[in-house]
Design an enzyme around this catalytic site. Structure first.
Site, PDB file in Angstrom:
ATOM      1  N   GLY A  45       0.842  -1.186   0.000  1.00  0.00           N
ATOM      2  CA  GLY A  45       0.000   0.000   0.000  1.00  0.00           C
ATOM      3  C   GLY A  45       0.875   1.232   0.000  1.00  0.00           C
ATOM      4  N   GLN A  50       3.130   9.890   0.912  1.00  0.00           N
ATOM      5  CA  GLN A  50       4.387   9.154   1.025  1.00  0.00           C
ATOM      6  C   GLN A  50       5.306   9.363  -0.179  1.00  0.00           C
ATOM      7  OE1 GLN A  50       2.248   5.320   2.212  1.00  0.00           O
ATOM      8  NE2 GLN A  50       4.224   5.151   3.256  1.00  0.00           N
ATOM      9  N   CYS A  98       5.772   0.049   7.519  1.00  0.00           N
ATOM     10  CA  CYS A  98       5.416   1.169   6.653  1.00  0.00           C
ATOM     11  C   CYS A  98       6.654   1.558   5.852  1.00  0.00           C
ATOM     12  CB  CYS A  98       4.942   2.348   7.509  1.00  0.00           C
ATOM     13  SG  CYS A  98       4.450   3.799   6.564  1.00  0.00           S
ATOM     14  N   LEU A  99       6.466   1.803   4.570  1.00  0.00           N
ATOM     15  CA  LEU A  99       7.584   2.180   3.717  1.00  0.00           C
ATOM     16  C   LEU A  99       8.244   3.480   4.174  1.00  0.00           C
ATOM     17  CD1 LEU A  99       6.123   1.237   0.216  1.00  0.00           C
ATOM     18  CD2 LEU A  99       7.779  -0.051   1.588  1.00  0.00           C
ATOM     19  N   HIS A 140      -4.616   1.770   7.569  1.00  0.00           N
ATOM     20  CA  HIS A 140      -3.249   2.288   7.638  1.00  0.00           C
ATOM     21  C   HIS A 140      -3.025   3.377   6.596  1.00  0.00           C
ATOM     22  CE1 HIS A 140       1.258   1.654   8.071  1.00  0.00           C
ATOM     23  NE2 HIS A 140       1.191   2.278   6.909  1.00  0.00           N
ATOM     24  N   GLU A 141      -3.425   3.104   5.347  1.00  0.00           N
ATOM     25  CA  GLU A 141      -3.204   4.074   4.272  1.00  0.00           C
ATOM     26  C   GLU A 141      -4.075   5.308   4.436  1.00  0.00           C
ATOM     27  OE1 GLU A 141      -0.585   3.763   2.560  1.00  0.00           O
ATOM     28  OE2 GLU A 141      -0.223   1.663   3.067  1.00  0.00           O
ATOM     29  N   HIS A 144      -2.595   7.940   6.657  1.00  0.00           N
ATOM     30  CA  HIS A 144      -1.605   8.819   6.013  1.00  0.00           C
ATOM     31  C   HIS A 144      -2.273  10.071   5.432  1.00  0.00           C
ATOM     32  CE1 HIS A 144       2.187   6.717   6.247  1.00  0.00           C
ATOM     33  NE2 HIS A 144       1.644   5.585   5.825  1.00  0.00           N
TER      34      HIS A 144
END
Length: 185
Positions: A45, A50, A98-99, A140-141, A144
């Site tokens: 994701g 991000q 998380c990236l 989660h996304e 952001h």
């Protein structure tokens, strides 16, 4: 085109993202670039903040998790202006990464299912109930897009235990296999 992933400490990650007009020029290309970036980083994701774009857009492809989480099979979505309109009262704590936080994984409590409303890449309005790990990814996304991050949901002691790793990320000293945009010193 593979974009740089913004890491912890970048101001854009704490901004409330702006709504998107699905007819916006360059949106289709941004979506393609986000998928390419996510795949190159072995992610499942990615939210637009991000990659430095403070807009309400996210991409998900949870397929790689389908072996352990069957609900993730064929769960590939583009969500424009997503809104979680309902969360189940049942919750479960599972490990997330998380990236934007290379090297950090922590258990986070999330709703087991969510009802989400969004527009897809063609501008079609959708509303669906999403369950299990796929629901976790959506939550989660979507965080952001509101300037929130998964570390906000862990205990203060766990944050303290990760302080060294968080400082390394801010200093650009965290190692990962994908292109990142660390905080400028």
């Amino acid at each position: 085109m593979i974009l740089s992933i913004y890491t912890y400490g970048q101001p854009v990650l704490r901004e409330k993202a702006q709504p998107v007009d699905e007819c916006e020029p360059g949106l289709k290309q941004l979506i393609e670039n986000m998928f390419e970036t996510m795949y190159s980083a072995d992610g499942i994701g990615l939210a637009a903040p991000q990659v430095g774009c403070s807009i309400r857009l996210l991409v998900i492809d949870a397929g790689p998790l389908s072996r352990d989480y069957p609900e993730c099979k064929h769960f590939k979505r583009v969500m424009i202006n997503p809104e979680i309109i309902e969360k189940s009262p049942e919750t479960v704590a599972l490990e997330e990464g998380c990236l934007s936080f290379p090297g950090i994984h922590e258990k986070v409590m999330r709703a087991v299912s969510v009802r989400v409303r969004y527009r897809d890449e063609n501008g079609t309005e959708k509303e669906e109930v999403i369950n299990g790990f796929a629901a976790r990814i959506v939550q989660h996304e979507c965080e952001h897009l509101d300037g929130e991050m998964f570390i906000d949901s862990i205990s203060p002691i766990r944050r303290q235990l990760n302080k060294g790793k968080l400082n390394a990320i801010i200093k650009g000293a965290a190692t990962c296999s994908y292109r990142v945009k660390p905080v400028k010193k």
